[in-house]
Design an enzyme around this catalytic site. Structure first.
Site, mmCIF file in Angstrom:
data_model
loop_
_atom_site.group_PDB
_atom_site.id
_atom_site.type_symbol
_atom_site.label_atom_id
_atom_site.label_comp_id
_atom_site.label_asym_id
_atom_site.label_seq_id
_atom_site.Cartn_x
_atom_site.Cartn_y
_atom_site.Cartn_z
ATOM 1 N N ILE A 165 1.291 -1.067 -0.182
ATOM 2 C CA ILE A 165 -0.233 0.061 0.428
ATOM 3 C C ILE A 165 0.701 0.999 -0.016
ATOM 4 O O ILE A 165 1.460 1.191 0.438
ATOM 5 C CB ILE A 165 -0.779 0.504 0.946
ATOM 6 C CG1 ILE A 165 -1.712 -1.398 1.025
ATOM 7 C CG2 ILE A 165 -1.719 1.515 1.482
ATOM 8 C CD1 ILE A 165 -2.090 -1.593 2.622
ATOM 9 N N CYS A 166 0.357 2.016 -1.277
ATOM 10 C CA CYS A 166 1.464 3.784 -0.882
ATOM 11 C C CYS A 166 0.669 4.380 0.190
ATOM 12 O O CYS A 166 -0.222 4.742 -0.280
ATOM 13 C CB CYS A 166 1.467 4.089 -2.473
ATOM 14 S SG CYS A 166 2.100 5.924 -2.321
ATOM 15 N N LEU A 167 1.064 4.825 0.874
ATOM 16 C CA LEU A 167 0.215 5.173 1.860
ATOM 17 C C LEU A 167 1.071 6.361 3.212
ATOM 18 O O LEU A 167 1.697 5.943 3.350
ATOM 19 C CB LEU A 167 -0.730 4.364 2.697
ATOM 20 C CG LEU A 167 -1.646 5.829 4.286
ATOM 21 C CD1 LEU A 167 -1.988 6.000 3.617
ATOM 22 C CD2 LEU A 167 -2.146 4.155 4.913
#
EC number: 2.3.2.23
Length: 152
Positions: free
Chosen positions: A87-89
């Site tokens: 996840i790109c968070l």
């Protein structure tokens, strides 16, 4: 052996059991407090509504000073989720803070489902569709939701 990371994870688990955020559950895997399974339910009245999405969280002994490695186990179609489920968070990377607990991590990921950041795409096809053809994007999301019902 009880380390600061393990003590903190026990506290996080207790808090998650006593006061679970809506649409989120999580627990350590078997007898390993450092490896968690979690489920995020798709938020109501969104294309994600009705979905059941599984995640894994891997913690290191550096937790809470370093974020866990979080991945969707369920197949996803989202601008900020890579094909491998990572996840790109920002809070899982450069904006991490030790004040975040497991509930905050999962709540942030649940919010990301409905509020993607197409400027930081992990899935360029999903980002393009989200920006250019919301209807087609929503159709693809609904496919993923339906698949989540039958995935083991």
């Amino acid at each position: 052996m009880s380390t600061p990371a393990r003590k903190r994870l026990m506290r996080d688990f207790k808090r998650l059991q006593q006061d679970p955020p809506a649409g989120i559950s999580g627990a350590p895997q078997d007898n390993n407090i450092m490896l968690w399974n979690a489920v995020i339910f798709g938020p109501d009245d969104t294309p994600w509504d009705g979905g059941t999405f599984k995640l894994s969280l891997q913690f290191s002994e550096d937790y809470p000073n370093k974020p866990p490695t979080v991945r969707f186990v369920s197949r996803m179609f989202h601008p900020n989720i890579y094909a491998d489920g990572s996840i790109c968070l920002d809070i899982l990377q450069n904006q991490w803070s030790p004040i975040y607990d497991v509930a905050a991590i999962l709540t942030s990921i649940q919010s990301l489902l409905c509020d993607p950041n197409p400027n930081s795409p992990a899935n360029s096809e999903a980002a393009r569709m989200f920006s250019e053809s919301k209807r087609e994007y929503n159709r693809r999301v609904r496919e993923v939701v339906e698949q989540s019902w039958t995935a083991d």
